[in-house]
Motif scaffolding. Structure first.
Motif, PDB file in Angstrom:
ATOM      1  N   THR A  28       0.831  -1.207   0.000  1.00 58.19           N
ATOM      2  CA  THR A  28       0.000   0.000   0.000  1.00 58.19           C
ATOM      3  C   THR A  28       0.860   1.249   0.000  1.00 58.19           C
ATOM      4  O   THR A  28       0.629   2.174  -0.778  1.00 58.19           O
ATOM      5  CB  THR A  28      -0.897   0.026   1.245  1.00 58.19           C
ATOM      6  OG1 THR A  28      -1.431  -1.264   1.437  1.00 58.19           O
ATOM      7  CG2 THR A  28      -2.003   1.032   1.084  1.00 58.19           C
ATOM      8  N   GLY A  29       1.868   1.236   0.861  1.00 59.14           N
ATOM      9  CA  GLY A  29       2.731   2.409   0.963  1.00 59.14           C
ATOM     10  C   GLY A  29       3.473   2.667  -0.329  1.00 59.14           C
ATOM     11  O   GLY A  29       3.580   3.811  -0.780  1.00 59.14           O
ATOM     12  N   LEU A  52       2.586   1.709  -3.377  1.00 62.67           N
ATOM     13  CA  LEU A  52       1.607   2.169  -4.362  1.00 62.67           C
ATOM     14  C   LEU A  52       1.323   3.653  -4.160  1.00 62.67           C
ATOM     15  O   LEU A  52       1.310   4.442  -5.105  1.00 62.67           O
ATOM     16  CB  LEU A  52       0.318   1.363  -4.212  1.00 62.67           C
ATOM     17  CG  LEU A  52      -0.771   1.649  -5.222  1.00 62.67           C
ATOM     18  CD1 LEU A  52      -0.357   1.130  -6.572  1.00 62.67           C
ATOM     19  CD2 LEU A  52      -2.064   1.021  -4.786  1.00 62.67           C
ATOM     20  N   PHE A  53       1.142   4.027  -2.867  1.00 58.13           N
ATOM     21  CA  PHE A  53       0.858   5.422  -2.532  1.00 58.13           C
ATOM     22  C   PHE A  53       1.981   6.329  -3.006  1.00 58.13           C
ATOM     23  O   PHE A  53       1.754   7.335  -3.675  1.00 58.13           O
ATOM     24  CB  PHE A  53       0.665   5.542  -1.018  1.00 58.13           C
ATOM     25  CG  PHE A  53       0.645   6.955  -0.522  1.00 58.13           C
ATOM     26  CD1 PHE A  53      -0.406   7.786  -0.825  1.00 58.13           C
ATOM     27  CD2 PHE A  53       1.680   7.440   0.258  1.00 58.13           C
ATOM     28  CE1 PHE A  53      -0.425   9.082  -0.364  1.00 58.13           C
ATOM     29  CE2 PHE A  53       1.671   8.728   0.721  1.00 58.13           C
ATOM     30  CZ  PHE A  53       0.609   9.552   0.398  1.00 58.13           C
ATOM     31  N   LEU A  70       2.049   6.626  -6.909  1.00 57.15           N
ATOM     32  CA  LEU A  70       1.006   7.504  -7.454  1.00 57.15           C
ATOM     33  C   LEU A  70       1.240   8.943  -7.017  1.00 57.15           C
ATOM     34  O   LEU A  70       1.005   9.879  -7.779  1.00 57.15           O
ATOM     35  CB  LEU A  70      -0.365   7.022  -7.001  1.00 57.15           C
ATOM     36  CG  LEU A  70      -0.790   5.673  -7.555  1.00 57.15           C
ATOM     37  CD1 LEU A  70      -2.143   5.265  -7.020  1.00 57.15           C
ATOM     38  CD2 LEU A  70      -0.845   5.710  -9.060  1.00 57.15           C
ATOM     39  N   LEU A  71       1.744   9.120  -5.781  1.00 55.91           N
ATOM     40  CA  LEU A  71       2.005  10.478  -5.281  1.00 55.91           C
ATOM     41  C   LEU A  71       3.062  11.163  -6.132  1.00 55.91           C
ATOM     42  O   LEU A  71       2.944  12.340  -6.468  1.00 55.91           O
ATOM     43  CB  LEU A  71       2.450  10.431  -3.827  1.00 55.91           C
ATOM     44  CG  LEU A  71       2.557  11.787  -3.133  1.00 55.91           C
ATOM     45  CD1 LEU A  71       1.174  12.338  -2.885  1.00 55.91           C
ATOM     46  CD2 LEU A  71       3.311  11.679  -1.829  1.00 55.91           C
ATOM     47  N   ILE A  95       3.697  10.568  -9.257  1.00 60.59           N
ATOM     48  CA  ILE A  95       3.081  10.921 -10.548  1.00 60.59           C
ATOM     49  C   ILE A  95       2.307  12.220 -10.401  1.00 60.59           C
ATOM     50  O   ILE A  95       2.477  13.174 -11.177  1.00 60.59           O
ATOM     51  CB  ILE A  95       2.131   9.813 -11.029  1.00 60.59           C
ATOM     52  CG1 ILE A  95       2.915   8.543 -11.330  1.00 60.59           C
ATOM     53  CG2 ILE A  95       1.391  10.252 -12.284  1.00 60.59           C
ATOM     54  CD1 ILE A  95       2.043   7.376 -11.679  1.00 60.59           C
TER      55      ILE A  95
END
Lengths: 275, 168
Positions: free
Chosen positions: A13-14, A16-17, A20-21, A23
């Motif tokens: 999760t971290g 992935l976060f 995306l952050l 980007i």
């Protein structure tokens, strides 16, 4: 190796976060650098289409004010029509130095933002109508902004109510130049900075676009001086200018292509070559 | 499982439509805009898996950015809110929040209100910082955050009451 995989699974999760952050942050930062083209904009098929639909509805609600404006314009046109001998001319904004009537595209604002620090408009004409980036946008009252990005049918405009926007402007009666910026506060006022102190300015003087810009022809109305004060650090004048345009209520606009622009650019290129 | 999945997709589309068609055109005093689309992140089921929430809030923010010409500011703000949501739950409802079946759309208790308030403040503060992108606007950022938070919460509560299923 096993531990690396375990780490990745545990913190998926971290990770992935963070991915995306990064980007989204790069999109943000890229959008703040003014002259780069933006990837995420409202000039594409989906967003432009949706805004067109919404606009067709709000247009209906604004019919009354639009009618009044048209009636006014009609009255003005008729007065021109009856007072000139040559009745064949079509009324597009005339008397623009260096712009032929064919180089004016009439367009409509389908989305208008004015509540952030960096405001953009969306127009319903694009590359198919001959609109290119860096063309000037005006309406019958004064300047509106500069084309930023175009798609086939839509285009976005950097409004003059954008803290990154800088347009060359001058005081009509004395030809002193300054650059037009916005401090992000009121939608009715913009600022003319870097005006030399030799200039004699008074409240109520008219400000028009200057001849140094190749985007706008010289002498398009901007607004009147509302307040004059001195900047402490630079000792230049800063003028608070009340716009002729109500930027919160825009209908039809004209996109203009300065004919002299290529000529000026070529000339400047030649000078650089000689050096 | 599949019914909550479809409810979430429906919410996603409905809230975005509401935001773009109605609330984007609702501005008070020229700069205060309610942003109730983040209700999607607030109302997302507590116990469902986090990567889905993060990806869907990324998409939510991206679509908002597409429509408001704002680069990536909505995306970033939504992502940050989605990632820190569990911590907000822990703060508002206590440590054992995961074992309770909280449905936010039941009635508004002080805990739920504080959760919504925190979420909205975090989202708006990030949003306005990234929008201004300059330290000189800090006072402006704070005022915008404060006033927009008020209007967003009012519109959120109205929407919650409107979509609340009529039980009892």
């Amino acid at each position: 190796m096993q531990q690396i995989f375990n780490f990745i699974f545990k913190n998926s999760t971290g990770i992935l976060f963070l991915l995306l952050l990064s980007i989204s942050l790069s999109l943000t930062i890229q959008s703040h650098s003014f002259h780069k083209s933006r990837i995420i904009s409202s000039a594409n098929f989906l967003t432009g289409g949706v805004y067109e639909e919404i606009n067709s509805f709000t247009e209906y609600l604004n019919l009354k004010t639009e009618n009044d404006a048209l009636a006014l314009e009609n009255a003005r046109l008729k007065s021109i029509l009856f007072n000139t001998k040559d009745t064949t001319t079509i009324e597009k904004p005339q008397n623009l130095k260096g712009v032929a009537p064919d180089d004016i595209v009439v367009s409509k604002v389908i989305h208008n933002s004015y509540n952030t620090h960096e405001n953009f408009l969306t127009l319903n004409s694009g590359a198919n109508d001959g609109v290119k980036p860096d063309m000037g946008v005006i309406n019958s009252l004064g300047i509106v902004g500069i084309i930023d990005r175009t798609s086939a049918k839509y285009s976005t405009v950097v409004s003059i109510l954008n803290t990154k926007s800088q347009i060359n402007a001058k005081i009509k009666k004395s030809n002193h130049f300054g650059s037009l910026t916005w401090n992000g506060k009121s939608t009715g006022y913009v600022q003319l900075v870097d005006v030399p102190r030799l200039a004699s300015v008074r409240k109520g003087d008219t400000i028009v676009t200057g001849g140094q810009s190749v985007i706008f022809p010289e002498g398009i109305n901007i607004g009147t001086v509302d307040k004059v004060y001195k900047e402490e650090e630079t000792n230049y004048y800063v003028l608070n200018i009340k716009l002729f345009n109500d930027m919160t209520n825009l209908g039809h606009v004209y996109i203009i292509k300065s004919k002299d622009r290529d000529e000026v650019n070529n000339l400047e290129k030649e000078i650089k070559k000689d050096e | 499982m599949s019914s909550t999945f479809f409810i979430n997709i429906l919410r996603f589309i409905l809230l975005l439509t509401l935001q773009i068609v109605i609330f984007n055109n609702m501005t008070f005093l020229g700069f205060i805009m309610p942003l109730p689309y983040i209700l999607f992140i607030i109302l997302y089921p507590v116990n469902s898996n986090k990567p889905t929430l993060i990806i869907s809030s990324f998409l939510l923010g991206l679509i908002m950015d597409l429509f408001s010409n704002s680069g990536g500011i909505h995306t970033t703000a939504c992502l940050i809110l989605a990632y820190y949501r569990p911590y907000l739950f822990k703060f508002a409802f206590g440590v054992s929040y995961e074992y309770q079946t909280i449905k936010l759309n039941e009635s508004i208790t002080p805990e739920r209100f504080s959760f919504i308030l925190l979420a909205v403040v975090i989202h708006h503060f990030t949003l306005f910082i990234l929008e201004a992108f300059q330290v000189t606007f800090i006072f402006d950022i704070l005022i915008r955050t404060l006033l927009s938070t008020i209007f967003t919460i009012i519109s959120c509560i109205i929407i919650i009451y409107l979509i609340k299923p009529n039980k009892r």
